[in-house]
Scaffold this active site. Structure first.
Site, short mmCIF file in Angstrom:
data_model
loop_
_atom_site.label_atom_id
_atom_site.label_comp_id
_atom_site.label_asym_id
_atom_site.label_seq_id
_atom_site.Cartn_x
_atom_site.Cartn_y
_atom_site.Cartn_z
N GLU A 8 0.88 -1.17 0.00
CA GLU A 8 0.00 0.00 0.00
C GLU A 8 0.91 1.22 0.00
O GLU A 8 1.83 1.29 0.82
CB GLU A 8 -0.88 0.01 1.26
CG GLU A 8 -1.84 1.19 1.27
CD GLU A 8 -2.65 1.29 2.57
OE1 GLU A 8 -2.08 1.04 3.65
OE2 GLU A 8 -3.83 1.63 2.48
N ARG A 227 5.49 -13.14 9.40
CA ARG A 227 5.92 -11.77 9.31
C ARG A 227 7.31 -11.66 9.92
O ARG A 227 7.58 -12.26 10.95
CB ARG A 227 4.94 -10.98 10.17
CG ARG A 227 4.55 -9.68 9.67
CD ARG A 227 3.67 -9.05 10.76
NE ARG A 227 3.74 -7.64 10.57
CZ ARG A 227 2.71 -6.93 10.13
NH1 ARG A 227 1.55 -7.48 9.93
NH2 ARG A 227 2.86 -5.64 9.94
N LYS A 237 4.40 0.50 11.01
CA LYS A 237 4.27 1.86 10.50
C LYS A 237 3.67 2.79 11.55
O LYS A 237 4.11 3.90 11.75
CB LYS A 237 3.29 1.80 9.32
CG LYS A 237 3.80 2.36 8.02
CD LYS A 237 2.72 2.26 6.96
CE LYS A 237 3.00 1.10 6.03
NZ LYS A 237 1.97 0.95 4.98
#
Length: 468
Positions: A8, A227, A237
């Site tokens: 994204e 992850r 983030k």
RNA sequence: GCUCCGGUAGUAUAGUCCGGCCAAGUAUACUGGCCUCUCGAGCCAGGGACCCGGGUUCAAAUCCCGGCCGGAGCACCA
């Protein structure tokens, strides 16, 4: 085989993204396939123009080369068509319940009245989503199973209204698809054969395939991997943004972070990152590698390329007596031919105070590249006397700089997280003097400060520490 | 809470699908030694692991059952 990496465009890439991108690319390469970079930009509230470019730059630096670059936002109209098909088939409906109601019904597993409405009504309301309804008044939902134990299947949202300009499309659209709807369709349409994603999406596999089956579209193979977390680092983030706001870190390329920009600033080579990622593999095991692992790979790569230089922290002035030469010449590398530099021998030199303190009066030691000396005075202005050039392995060797040396700062990033707490003091600045041949080196060059460690030159008076 | 997914040395992994060649390989870290004009590199050596309990089998890290521990998801984010 066709794979895809769908970031994204809402932040900078970090080593966790590098894992996904590299694995996707390597798989495609292995089978002579294709690798797609797809910007998953279906949320105009989060997508920002700057990140499309930043992500491409970072991937390029990483050495990840997609054959196709595309945006999900380029296919919104197609996604509208599929939405309409779903409504016509009675497999999707417009829900005009309040967000709170939707939420609580989902928790309880209750179907609302909108779910029972007729196809024609849904089509009409769907049209109204583009002009009449406003945000939070209507969403398009998939007819899943409100009683499913997999909560991702409890009639998830397919489209929502967002009246905010999109960085690429402006005000062209106000009805935006969600990840859950756009991803399977894009994957299928793009010919993606193997869609890799992180483990937290596992519960959505069922939904992914349900949407494709409902539309009669080809089903890619879905693979999940854990992850990547790095010991002592923060990748999230959201958390990084908080740290920046609190002023604990400066920016997204702060050397304490594991963003690709930060790693580049510290002197990590893309090859090292790739090798590290491949050594970690694609399993679902939750692990938290230490930096040692990537450091040793990077060290192996830069060891041959890094010029050796003297940097003296906490310098103390020492007088040198009886040295017979005016200048000496010292190799930049112990066993590679990276050239040499001339060093002028001035009347006084600088040692690290910690080194000097360890010697007693009359001790003999060696100044690297220069020769053997004896400490003949320790108090006031310490004095060493030259005693010869011949090498003696038993002598302790220290590094030094001359009076022409320049003030220099090395920034040493420490663990940002220590024992579960944010370490506010995690960027240490070490001040000292560096030999003036630093002026001949370029910004961006990796050097090894002898007996200190590998650093990347950031400016003519500043470097960032990578590792020992 | 419900659901799903994991668990091999300090760390990261190979092996698990298709049981035997695994008294468990590799890297890193650590320890000792050698080498070296660096506390870097290189070379040699060393200690260190199959979460627990049952079961199946001639044979289990690997298959089955139960437990324990860890993680994730439960958004009009991705």
């Amino acid at each position: 085989m066709i794979t895809r990496f769908p970031p994204e465009p809402s932040g900078y890439l970090h080593i966790g993204h590098a894992k996904a991108a590299i694995i996707d690319e390597e798989y495609a390469k292995m089978y002579n396939g294709k690798f797609i970079l797809r910007f998953d930009d279906t949320n105009p509230e989060k997508a920002k123009l700057e990140f499309y470019e930043a992500i491409k730059e970072d991937l390029n630096w990483l050495g990840v080369k997609p054959q196709i670059i595309e945006n999900t936002s380029d296919d919104i109209e197609k996604l509208y068509d599929y939405a309409r098909k779903l409504i016509e088939k009675g497999l999707a409906y417009v829900c005009i319940c309040k967000p709170e109601t939707i939420k609580s019904n989902r928790i309880k597993g209750i179907e609302c009245n909108c779910r029972a409405s007729k196809v024609e009504d849904n089509l009409e309301k769907w049209e109204k989503m583009f002009k009449v309804f406003s945000k939070n008044e209507a969403i398009l939902r998939f007819k899943g199973d409100m009683k499913s134990l997999n909560t991702a299947m409890r009639d998830p949202t397919l489209f929502r209204i967002l009246d905010i300009p999109h960085p690429l499309k402006g005000y062209k659209y106000r009805v935006w698809p969600t990840y859950d709807f756009a991803t399977p369709i894009k994957d299928s349409l793009d010919g993606v054969t193997h869609a890799l994603r992180t483990k937290e999406y596992e519960l959505r596999d069922e939904l992914y395939f349900s949407i494709l089956r409902a539309l009669g579209l080809r089903e890619p193979i879905l693979l999940e991997f854990s992850r990547l977390e790095m010991k002592g680092s923060i990748l999230s983030k959201r958390k990084i943004r908080e740290l920046i706001q609190q002023g604990i870190i400066e920016s997204w390329d702060d050397p304490r972070l594991a963003t690709l920009r930060a790693l580049r600033r510290r002197g990590y080579f893309p090859e090292a990152i790739r090798e590290f990622i491949l050594s970690i593999g694609v399993s679902k095991v939750e692990s938290e590698p230490t930096w040692d692992l990537i450091n040793s790979i990077n060290r192996r790569i830069i060891d041959a390329k890094a010029k050796r230089l003297f940097f003296v922290s906490n310098p103390i002035k020492v007088k040198l007596e009886s040295f017979p030469k005016e200048r000496i010449s010292v190799n930049y590398h112990p066993d590679r031919d990276l050239g040499k530099r001339e060093i002028k021998i001035t009347q006084n030199l600088f040692f690290e105070i910690e080194d000097l303190e360890k010697f007693n009066l009359d001790d003999k030691f060696r100044l690297m590249g220069l020769g053997n000396v004896r400490l003949i005075q320790k108090e006031d202005l310490p004095i060493v006397k030259f005693e010869g050039f011949e090498l003696d392995h038993r002598l302790k060797k220290i590094h030094w700089v001359n009076e022409d040396s320049l003030p220099f700062e090395v920034f040493v990033p420490l663990n940002l997280v220590q024992d579960g707490e944010i370490n506010r003091d995690s960027l240490k600045v070490i001040r000292g003097k560096v030999e003036d041949s630093i002026k001949k080196l370029n910004v961006g060059e990796i050097v090894q400060f002898v007996r200190f460690g590998f650093c990347r030159i950031e400016a003519n008076n500043k470097a960032i520490f990578a590792h020992k």
